[in-house]
Design a protein around this motif. Structure first.
Motif, PDB file in Angstrom:
ATOM      1  N   UNK A 129      -6.017  42.033  18.520  1.00 26.18           N
ATOM      2  CA  UNK A 129      -5.600  40.735  17.975  1.00 26.18           C
ATOM      3  C   UNK A 129      -5.032  40.894  16.567  1.00 26.18           C
ATOM      4  N   UNK A 130      -5.632  41.767  15.769  1.00 27.88           N
ATOM      5  CA  UNK A 130      -5.145  41.984  14.404  1.00 27.88           C
ATOM      6  C   UNK A 130      -3.735  42.570  14.410  1.00 27.88           C
ATOM      7  N   UNK A 131      -3.495  43.510  15.326  1.00 24.74           N
ATOM      8  CA  UNK A 131      -2.167  44.114  15.406  1.00 24.74           C
ATOM      9  C   UNK A 131      -1.136  43.069  15.844  1.00 24.74           C
ATOM     10  N   UNK A 132      -1.496  42.234  16.811  1.00 24.06           N
ATOM     11  CA  UNK A 132      -0.576  41.180  17.255  1.00 24.06           C
ATOM     12  C   UNK A 132      -0.277  40.204  16.126  1.00 24.06           C
ATOM     13  N   UNK A 133      -1.286  39.907  15.312  1.00 26.32           N
ATOM     14  CA  UNK A 133      -1.070  39.028  14.157  1.00 26.32           C
ATOM     15  C   UNK A 133      -0.105  39.681  13.160  1.00 26.32           C
ATOM     16  N   UNK A 134      -0.279  40.990  12.959  1.00 25.53           N
ATOM     17  CA  UNK A 134       0.630  41.726  12.075  1.00 25.53           C
ATOM     18  C   UNK A 134       2.061  41.692  12.623  1.00 25.53           C
ATOM     19  N   UNK A 135       2.208  41.928  13.930  1.00 14.02           N
ATOM     20  CA  UNK A 135       3.546  41.896  14.543  1.00 14.02           C
ATOM     21  C   UNK A 135       4.170  40.514  14.394  1.00 14.02           C
ATOM     22  N   UNK A 136       3.371  39.471  14.585  1.00  9.00           N
ATOM     23  CA  UNK A 136       3.870  38.103  14.469  1.00  9.00           C
ATOM     24  C   UNK A 136       4.331  37.814  13.048  1.00  9.00           C
ATOM     25  N   UNK A 137       3.535  38.219  12.077  1.00 10.88           N
ATOM     26  CA  UNK A 137       3.909  37.983  10.674  1.00 10.88           C
ATOM     27  C   UNK A 137       5.165  38.764  10.298  1.00 10.88           C
ATOM     28  N   UNK A 138       5.283  39.987  10.774  1.00  8.69           N
ATOM     29  CA  UNK A 138       6.480  40.784  10.491  1.00  8.69           C
ATOM     30  C   UNK A 138       7.718  40.154  11.126  1.00  8.69           C
ATOM     31  N   UNK A 139       7.575  39.684  12.355  1.00  6.22           N
ATOM     32  CA  UNK A 139       8.699  39.034  13.036  1.00  6.22           C
ATOM     33  C   UNK A 139       9.106  37.752  12.303  1.00  6.22           C
ATOM     34  N   UNK A 140       8.120  36.985  11.848  1.00  2.48           N
ATOM     35  CA  UNK A 140       8.422  35.761  11.091  1.00  2.48           C
ATOM     36  C   UNK A 140       9.157  36.089   9.798  1.00  2.48           C
ATOM     37  N   UNK A 141       8.751  37.159   9.128  1.00  3.07           N
ATOM     38  CA  UNK A 141       9.424  37.562   7.891  1.00  3.07           C
ATOM     39  C   UNK A 141      10.866  37.969   8.166  1.00  3.07           C
TER      40      UNK A 141
END
Length: 104
Positions: free
Chosen positions: A29-41
């Motif tokens: 879940x933490x990695x998916x959150x990181x991927x989501x934040x990177x994609x949003x950026x």
């Protein structure tokens, strides 16, 4: 007989364990959150770049239109100067003809 090399077997086992742990980490879940934040950026950066590009394009269109207007104004001014020069030559020719006619 089959010979087992303990060092190579250990390295292989460590690689399998590391690979399995890596897959678990990458799908957490933490990695998916990181991927989501990177994609949003990245999407925010894209929006900023697109806004800047459209502003530059609008400015370039304005500059192009103003340059065309300047060239049209110059061309019109040159036509007026040429027309005036032609009228002056015609008037001078007419004066010379009347002066020659009056001398006779």
């Amino acid at each position: 007989m089959i010979k087992f090399d303990g060092k190579k077997t250990g390295i292989f086992a460590a690689g399998v364990a590391f690979g399995t742990a890596g897959i678990k980490i990458l799908t957490s879940k933490d990695a998916k959150k990181l991927y989501t934040n990177c994609t949003a950026a990245v999407l925010r950066a894209k929006a900023c770049v697109m806004k800047t590009a459209s502003t530059i394009q609008e400015n370039a269109e304005d500059i192009y239109a103003e340059a065309q207007q300047i060239n049209e104004d110059r061309a019109a001014a040159e036509e007026v100067v040429e027309d005036t020069a032609e009228e002056t030559e015609e008037t001078t020719d007419f004066k010379e003809e009347t002066e020659e006619g009056s001398e006779e």
